[in-house]
Scaffold this motif. Structure first.
Motif, PDB file in Angstrom:
ATOM      1  N   VAL A 102       0.837  -1.203   0.000  1.00  0.00           N
ATOM      2  CA  VAL A 102       0.000   0.000   0.000  1.00  0.00           C
ATOM      3  C   VAL A 102       0.869   1.249   0.000  1.00  0.00           C
ATOM      4  O   VAL A 102       0.649   2.176  -0.785  1.00  0.00           O
ATOM      5  CB  VAL A 102      -0.942   0.007   1.227  1.00  0.00           C
ATOM      6  N   PHE A 103       1.881   1.268   0.859  1.00  0.00           N
ATOM      7  CA  PHE A 103       2.755   2.445   0.920  1.00  0.00           C
ATOM      8  C   PHE A 103       3.628   2.563  -0.326  1.00  0.00           C
ATOM      9  O   PHE A 103       3.977   3.666  -0.744  1.00  0.00           O
ATOM     10  CB  PHE A 103       3.592   2.413   2.198  1.00  0.00           C
ATOM     11  N   GLU A 104       3.962   1.443  -0.925  1.00  0.00           N
ATOM     12  CA  GLU A 104       4.691   1.499  -2.194  1.00  0.00           C
ATOM     13  C   GLU A 104       3.827   2.177  -3.254  1.00  0.00           C
ATOM     14  O   GLU A 104       4.307   3.013  -4.026  1.00  0.00           O
ATOM     15  CB  GLU A 104       5.070   0.083  -2.635  1.00  0.00           C
ATOM     16  N   ASP A 105       2.543   1.847  -3.283  1.00  0.00           N
ATOM     17  CA  ASP A 105       1.623   2.476  -4.226  1.00  0.00           C
ATOM     18  C   ASP A 105       1.420   3.958  -3.921  1.00  0.00           C
ATOM     19  O   ASP A 105       1.088   4.745  -4.810  1.00  0.00           O
ATOM     20  CB  ASP A 105       0.265   1.763  -4.203  1.00  0.00           C
ATOM     21  N   LEU A 106       1.601   4.338  -2.655  1.00  0.00           N
ATOM     22  CA  LEU A 106       1.458   5.738  -2.262  1.00  0.00           C
ATOM     23  C   LEU A 106       2.707   6.561  -2.568  1.00  0.00           C
ATOM     24  O   LEU A 106       2.731   7.763  -2.311  1.00  0.00           O
ATOM     25  CB  LEU A 106       1.149   5.835  -0.761  1.00  0.00           C
ATOM     26  N   GLY A 107       3.739   5.905  -3.115  1.00  0.00           N
ATOM     27  CA  GLY A 107       4.945   6.637  -3.500  1.00  0.00           C
ATOM     28  C   GLY A 107       6.071   6.578  -2.500  1.00  0.00           C
ATOM     29  O   GLY A 107       7.026   7.368  -2.594  1.00  0.00           O
ATOM     30  N   GLY A 162      19.361  11.611  -2.196  1.00  0.00           N
ATOM     31  CA  GLY A 162      18.276  12.179  -2.993  1.00  0.00           C
ATOM     32  C   GLY A 162      16.987  11.399  -2.942  1.00  0.00           C
ATOM     33  O   GLY A 162      16.415  11.075  -3.990  1.00  0.00           O
ATOM     34  N   GLY A 163      16.505  11.107  -1.760  1.00  0.00           N
ATOM     35  CA  GLY A 163      15.232  10.417  -1.636  1.00  0.00           C
ATOM     36  C   GLY A 163      14.039  11.338  -1.796  1.00  0.00           C
ATOM     37  O   GLY A 163      12.903  10.921  -1.568  1.00  0.00           O
ATOM     38  N   GLN A 164      14.288  12.589  -2.218  1.00  0.00           N
ATOM     39  CA  GLN A 164      13.200  13.559  -2.309  1.00  0.00           C
ATOM     40  C   GLN A 164      12.134  13.165  -3.326  1.00  0.00           C
ATOM     41  O   GLN A 164      11.012  13.642  -3.274  1.00  0.00           O
ATOM     42  CB  GLN A 164      13.753  14.953  -2.664  1.00  0.00           C
ATOM     43  N   ARG A 165      12.496  12.306  -4.287  1.00  0.00           N
ATOM     44  CA  ARG A 165      11.500  11.933  -5.295  1.00  0.00           C
ATOM     45  C   ARG A 165      10.468  10.959  -4.743  1.00  0.00           C
ATOM     46  O   ARG A 165       9.483  10.645  -5.415  1.00  0.00           O
ATOM     47  CB  ARG A 165      12.186  11.340  -6.518  1.00  0.00           C
ATOM     48  N   TYR A 166      10.673  10.478  -3.520  1.00  0.00           N
ATOM     49  CA  TYR A 166       9.716   9.599  -2.865  1.00  0.00           C
ATOM     50  C   TYR A 166       8.936  10.377  -1.810  1.00  0.00           C
ATOM     51  O   TYR A 166       9.411  11.373  -1.275  1.00  0.00           O
ATOM     52  CB  TYR A 166      10.427   8.414  -2.202  1.00  0.00           C
ATOM     53  N   LYS A 167       7.728   9.894  -1.511  1.00  0.00           N
ATOM     54  CA  LYS A 167       6.919  10.514  -0.464  1.00  0.00           C
ATOM     55  C   LYS A 167       7.531  10.275   0.919  1.00  0.00           C
ATOM     56  O   LYS A 167       7.264  11.025   1.857  1.00  0.00           O
ATOM     57  CB  LYS A 167       5.504   9.937  -0.494  1.00  0.00           C
ATOM     58  N   GLY A 168       8.324   9.231   1.027  1.00  0.00           N
ATOM     59  CA  GLY A 168       8.931   8.905   2.305  1.00  0.00           C
ATOM     60  C   GLY A 168       9.533   7.523   2.280  1.00  0.00           C
ATOM     61  O   GLY A 168       9.672   6.902   1.213  1.00  0.00           O
ATOM     62  N   LEU A 169       9.872   7.021   3.448  1.00  0.00           N
ATOM     63  CA  LEU A 169      10.525   5.725   3.591  1.00  0.00           C
ATOM     64  C   LEU A 169       9.649   4.838   4.466  1.00  0.00           C
ATOM     65  O   LEU A 169       9.292   5.218   5.584  1.00  0.00           O
ATOM     66  CB  LEU A 169      11.896   5.933   4.235  1.00  0.00           C
TER      67      LEU A 169
END
Length: 295
Positions: free
Chosen positions: A27-32, A55-62
């Motif tokens: 689910v969180f993978e689908d959320l970015g 540069g993890g900024q392109r993701y919503k988070g970890l």
């Protein structure tokens, strides 16, 4: 939930084996989110540092999946949690659990061994042992989700709803407000349960039966006149007095559940009203209507 560009949003997904952690990670993978499962606890701070640096900024988070399979879970969890919380990152811990018999049924269906099973420990004993060992993580969680009655699709929907409803504000006490129906069973994760079956029941009004406690006519029927009006006033005064006392004692998370017969009318109306009051008071909140569709 809106992410601040100055802070990395970190979600730790943990809980009992067989309760749906792998589904939650997807689910969180689908959320970015960038998702990692099975990372040793001691490596979490290093991964966070690398993620921010590279540069993890392109993701919503970890989003990190962690459970009893990590050999250092028992020994390193407390120190790691303190280290991550001490940083500038935004951290949320989600704990998944289910009834012991349901977990046993799921393992019997998949025919996979439980991580704690051995020649001297059967499946039921393994589940009980894991529940005990995971108690510190459950106590530290921002959100506890009981997946006993959930299908994979139910879990996905509920997790998305819960995550979207998290309100971030100052303070440490996280309050989860919930409505439910007694005919389907009270929530095991609730710290306080209020039985609202003394309030007038909209179910017996034909014009209101198909509506829910989110609708103004139902809300007015339940709360606009006594006893509902007086009850809500006294209840909110009580909660606004009580919650600071819990916070002062270092309580991290509190789940308040409101129940009526079917979980569709009275409990929903009161939960919505309480959520609105506590929101205005500045509390960190999430809201769940567990049985609104079934009721």
């Amino acid at each position: 939930m809106e992410d601040s560009p100055a802070a990395l949003t970190i979600v730790i997904l943990t809980g009992l084996s067989g309760s749906g952690k792998s589904t939650a990670l997807r689910v969180f993978e689908d959320l970015g989110f960038f998702c990692v499962d099975g990372l040793p606890v001691s490596l979490v701070p290093k991964l966070i540092g690398l993620f921010e640096e590279k540069g993890g900024q392109r993701y919503k988070g970890l989003a990190l999946g962690m459970d009893v399979r990590q050999a250092d879970m028992d020994t390193d969890w407390g120190a790691t949690l303190a280290q991550v919380k001490g940083a500038s990152s935004s951290l949320q811990i989600i704990f998944l659990e289910a009834d012991t018999q349901e977990i046993i049924r799921r393992y019997a269906t998949t025919r996979r061994p439980h991580p704690l099973e051995s020649e001297s420990r059967g499946l039921e004993q393994a589940v009980v042992e894991e529940r005990t060992r995971m108690t510190p993580l459950r106590d530290a969680a921002d959100m506890v989700i009981d997946t006993t009655d959930f299908s994979i699709h139910d879990l996905r929907r509920k997790l998305q709803e819960k995550w979207a409803s998290i309100r971030v504000s100052t303070g440490t006490l996280k309050v989860h407000v919930m409505s439910f129906g007694f005919k389907y069973g009270p929530p095991s994760e609730a710290d306080m349960i209020f039985d609202l079956r003394f309030l007038p029941n909209p179910y017996f009004e034909k014009a209101l039966r198909e509506k829910t406690g989110k609708d103004a006519p139902v809300r007015d029927y339940v709360l606009a006149a006594d006893p509902g009006r007086e009850f809500l006033t006294r209840l909110t005064d009580f909660l606004l007095y009580l919650l600071p006392l819990y916070a002062r004692e270092g309580r991290y998370r509190l789940t308040i559940a409101f129940g009526c017969t079917g979980g569709r009318h009275r409990s929903v109306a009161v939960a919505e009203a309480v959520f609105d009051t506590l929101s205005k008071a500045g509390y960190n909140l999430s809201l769940e209507h567990r049985h609104i569709e079934r009721g």
